[in-house]
Scaffold this motif. Structure first.
Motif, PDB file in Angstrom:
ATOM      1  N   GLU A 134      81.797 -29.343  33.025  1.00 55.69           N
ATOM      2  CA  GLU A 134      81.315 -28.191  32.247  1.00 55.69           C
ATOM      3  C   GLU A 134      82.355 -27.693  31.238  1.00 55.69           C
ATOM      4  OE1 GLU A 134      79.015 -25.349  34.487  1.00 55.69           O
ATOM      5  OE2 GLU A 134      78.524 -26.835  36.008  1.00 55.69           O
ATOM      6  N   ASN A 186      77.538 -32.729  38.107  1.00 53.37           N
ATOM      7  CA  ASN A 186      76.922 -31.947  39.196  1.00 53.37           C
ATOM      8  C   ASN A 186      76.814 -32.772  40.478  1.00 53.37           C
ATOM      9  OD1 ASN A 186      75.995 -30.549  36.692  1.00 53.37           O
ATOM     10  ND2 ASN A 186      74.934 -29.258  38.172  1.00 53.37           N
ATOM     11  N   PRO A 212      62.503 -20.455  40.959  1.00 49.76           N
ATOM     12  CA  PRO A 212      62.819 -19.851  39.649  1.00 49.76           C
ATOM     13  C   PRO A 212      63.436 -20.845  38.662  1.00 49.76           C
ATOM     14  CG  PRO A 212      64.451 -19.207  41.282  1.00 49.76           C
ATOM     15  CD  PRO A 212      63.494 -20.100  41.987  1.00 49.76           C
ATOM     16  N   TYR A 214      64.822 -21.774  35.167  1.00 46.43           N
ATOM     17  CA  TYR A 214      65.368 -21.039  34.018  1.00 46.43           C
ATOM     18  C   TYR A 214      64.805 -21.617  32.718  1.00 46.43           C
ATOM     19  CZ  TYR A 214      68.989 -19.420  37.320  1.00 46.43           C
ATOM     20  OH  TYR A 214      69.669 -18.866  38.388  1.00 46.43           O
ATOM     21  N   ARG A 221      71.003 -32.264  33.605  1.00 44.38           N
ATOM     22  CA  ARG A 221      72.237 -32.373  34.383  1.00 44.38           C
ATOM     23  C   ARG A 221      72.359 -33.808  34.894  1.00 44.38           C
ATOM     24  NH1 ARG A 221      72.835 -28.443  31.958  1.00 44.38           N
ATOM     25  NH2 ARG A 221      73.480 -26.362  32.609  1.00 44.38           N
ATOM     26  N   ASN A 256      65.832 -30.762  34.295  1.00 44.96           N
ATOM     27  CA  ASN A 256      65.619 -29.935  35.492  1.00 44.96           C
ATOM     28  C   ASN A 256      64.189 -30.017  36.015  1.00 44.96           C
ATOM     29  OD1 ASN A 256      68.253 -29.083  35.491  1.00 44.96           O
ATOM     30  ND2 ASN A 256      67.844 -27.112  34.498  1.00 44.96           N
ATOM     31  N   ARG A 288      69.069 -18.609  31.698  1.00 39.91           N
ATOM     32  CA  ARG A 288      70.461 -18.226  31.949  1.00 39.91           C
ATOM     33  C   ARG A 288      71.143 -17.968  30.603  1.00 39.91           C
ATOM     34  NH1 ARG A 288      73.833 -22.782  34.975  1.00 39.91           N
ATOM     35  NH2 ARG A 288      73.252 -21.720  36.903  1.00 39.91           N
ATOM     36  N   HIS A 291      73.182 -20.857  28.457  1.00 35.57           N
ATOM     37  CA  HIS A 291      72.818 -22.035  29.276  1.00 35.57           C
ATOM     38  C   HIS A 291      73.086 -23.336  28.520  1.00 35.57           C
ATOM     39  CE1 HIS A 291      69.483 -23.563  32.256  1.00 35.57           C
ATOM     40  NE2 HIS A 291      70.619 -24.217  32.377  1.00 35.57           N
TER      41      HIS A 291
HETATM   42  P1  TYD Z   1      73.338 -25.157  39.147  1.00 34.46           P
HETATM   43  O1  TYD Z   1      72.979 -25.853  40.418  1.00 34.46           O
HETATM   44  O2  TYD Z   1      73.623 -23.691  39.179  1.00 34.46           O
HETATM   45  O3  TYD Z   1      74.535 -25.978  38.489  1.00 34.46           O
HETATM   46  P2  TYD Z   1      75.224 -25.816  37.021  1.00 34.46           P
HETATM   47  O4  TYD Z   1      74.724 -24.600  36.363  1.00 34.46           O
HETATM   48  O5  TYD Z   1      76.661 -25.706  37.366  1.00 34.46           O
HETATM   49  O6  TYD Z   1      74.861 -27.059  36.279  1.00 34.46           O
HETATM   50  O7  TYD Z   1      72.128 -25.366  38.110  1.00 34.46           O
HETATM   51  C1  TYD Z   1      71.678 -26.658  37.754  1.00 34.46           C
HETATM   52  C2  TYD Z   1      70.636 -26.484  36.659  1.00 34.46           C
HETATM   53  O8  TYD Z   1      69.488 -25.823  37.223  1.00 34.46           O
HETATM   54  C3  TYD Z   1      71.092 -25.607  35.512  1.00 34.46           C
HETATM   55  O9  TYD Z   1      70.550 -26.118  34.293  1.00 34.46           O
HETATM   56  C4  TYD Z   1      70.481 -24.243  35.815  1.00 34.46           C
HETATM   57  C5  TYD Z   1      69.199 -24.598  36.542  1.00 34.46           C
HETATM   58  N1  TYD Z   1      68.753 -23.616  37.564  1.00 34.46           N
HETATM   59  C6  TYD Z   1      67.451 -23.111  37.530  1.00 34.46           C
HETATM   60  O10 TYD Z   1      66.631 -23.462  36.657  1.00 34.46           O
HETATM   61  N2  TYD Z   1      67.087 -22.209  38.503  1.00 34.46           N
HETATM   62  C7  TYD Z   1      67.943 -21.790  39.470  1.00 34.46           C
HETATM   63  O11 TYD Z   1      67.568 -20.935  40.312  1.00 34.46           O
HETATM   64  C8  TYD Z   1      69.270 -22.335  39.491  1.00 34.46           C
HETATM   65  C9  TYD Z   1      70.261 -21.912  40.536  1.00 34.46           C
HETATM   66  C10 TYD Z   1      69.642 -23.246  38.518  1.00 34.46           C
END
Ligand code: TYD
Ligand code: NAD
Length: 351
Positions: A134, A186, A212, A214, A221, A256, A288, A291
């Protein structure tokens, strides 16, 4: 060779796999696991090796410089594998100070303690810092992160990790401290705290709770099975070229929403539900902040120079992971009680 290796963050997700691997594989090494046991640290992850004679657990904060100095001397530490960190991007958006404190100041405290303990003889010493892809920022639709990609962090988490990487390189270049850095994509697998995407969604599918997603679920990832990361850490620690950086990843990119649909399909099947039934739980929520769109790691250097390759294909790894969470409901129940509920309500009250 007898060695005394300090592993920080060894009660966390990746750290516990690294500790178990090294304790079992190197009976001549004394593995000292130093962990503050934050919400993410869990000694239950280590029950398989906790009674081994070559393993010691120390509850401590990496920011407590005096104590770290004492531990270097008490255990005659000659190698460090540093994983302790605040690791969740969403928490870093809410509380960036905790990330600067542990990830930056904590790393600095360890570096300074190592430098002072080893300054008369850096030979046979090694400070190995575990970092993330990251720090490189966000890719467009094409291309990969390589070891020379300029740093461009966007979240307080990645900014704090980038800063700690810079301190590690500065200690190598300024004082000659023997260092190594690796930046991994990841991870997924057993013992991951269910605030991260994969364990959170498995847990929610089981409990018929909203998933949820985002934004539009279009972020990408690059996923690596945690035991393959632990194997890579072992390889780099023993064979890496001092002062170098290695990217770790499995060339395994997933959008995702596609990953989520696979998780739903496999979890439904294992739960005896109609495959895809739980897609109704998908809930698109506010994206997020900051993001990153896409992460993708080029790990050719690690393969070509040190011969590491991932051992597990994703389809096998994700099914194994889902089975593990379904078979270890007690572990999930323990970590999802109390403080976790408060965190969860606070973070996901919008869906
Ligand atoms: P995460 O597991 O938090 O890892 P990182 O942000 O370090 O890559 O998130 C992985 C991906 O999933 C990231 O693009 C954000 C998304 N995400 C969601 O859509 N919903 C969620 O509740 C979470 C925790 C992450
Ligand atoms: P985690 O959050 O599961 O575990 C972190 C561990 O560090 C916990 O046991 C916690 O108690 C401990 N810790 C936190 N603050 C501490 C402090 N001040 N002093 C001592 N111990 C402290 O994290 P993880 O996912 O296992 O990540 C481990 C490392 O790998 C981190 O440095 C992270 O940046 C890096 N990394 C993680 C991923 C991933 O996908 N999870 C990918 C690449 C790199």
């Amino acid at each position: 060779m007898k060695r005394n290796i300090l592993i920080t963050g060894g009660a966390g997700f990746i750290g516990s796999h690294v500790v178990c691997l090294l304790v079992n594989k190197y009976p001549d090494y004394h593995i000292i696991n130093l962990d503050k046991l934050t919400y993410a640290g869990n000694l239950a992850n280590l029950k398989d090796i906790e009674a081994k004679p070559n393993y010691t657990f120390v509850k401590a904060d990496i920011c407590d410089f005096e104590n770290i100095q004492n531990l270097f001397s008490k255990y005659a530490i000659d190698g460090v594998i540093h994983l302790a960190a605040e690791s969740h991007v969403d928490r870093s958006i809410k509380d960036p100070f905790a990330f600067a404190q542990t990830n930056v100041m904590g790393t600095l405290s360890l570096l300074q303690a190592a430098k002072l303990a080893w300054q008369n003889d850096f030979n046979t010493k090694l400070f190995y810092h575990i970092s993330t892809d990251e720090v490189y920022g966000s890719l467009g639709n094409e291309g990969f992160f390589v070891e020379t990609t300029p740093y461009d962090p966007h979240s307080p988490y990645s900014a704090s990790k980038a800063s700690s990487d810079h301190f590690v390189r500065a200690f190598h270049d300024t004082y000659g401290l023997p260092t190594l850095i690796s930046n991994c994509s990841n991870n997924y697998g057993p013992y991951q705290f269910p605030e991260k995407l994969i364990p959170l969604f498995i847990n929610n599918i089981c409990n018929n709770k909203a998933l949820p997603v985002y934004g539009k679920g279009q972020n990408v990832r690059d996923w690596l099975y945690v035991i393959d990361h632990a194997r890579a850490i072992d390889t780099i620690f023993h064979n890496g070229k001092i002062g170098d950086t290695y990217n770790i990843g499995g060339f395994n990119e997933w959008k995702n929403i596609d990953l989520i649909k696979i998780m739903i399909k496999v979890t439904d099947r294992l739960l005896g539900r109609k495959e895809g039934e739980s897609e109704k739980l998908i809930t698109y929520v506010t994206d997020r902040a900051g993001h990153d769109l896409r992460y993708a790691i080029d790990s050719s250097k690690l393969k070509n120079e040190l011969g590491w390759e991932p051992s597990l294909q994703f389809e096998e790894g994700i099914e194994k992971t889902i089975r593990w969470y379904l078979d270890n409901q007690n572990w999930l129940d323990n970590v999802t009680s109390g403080a976790y509920q408060e965190y969860y309500n606070n973070m996901y009250n919008n869906c």
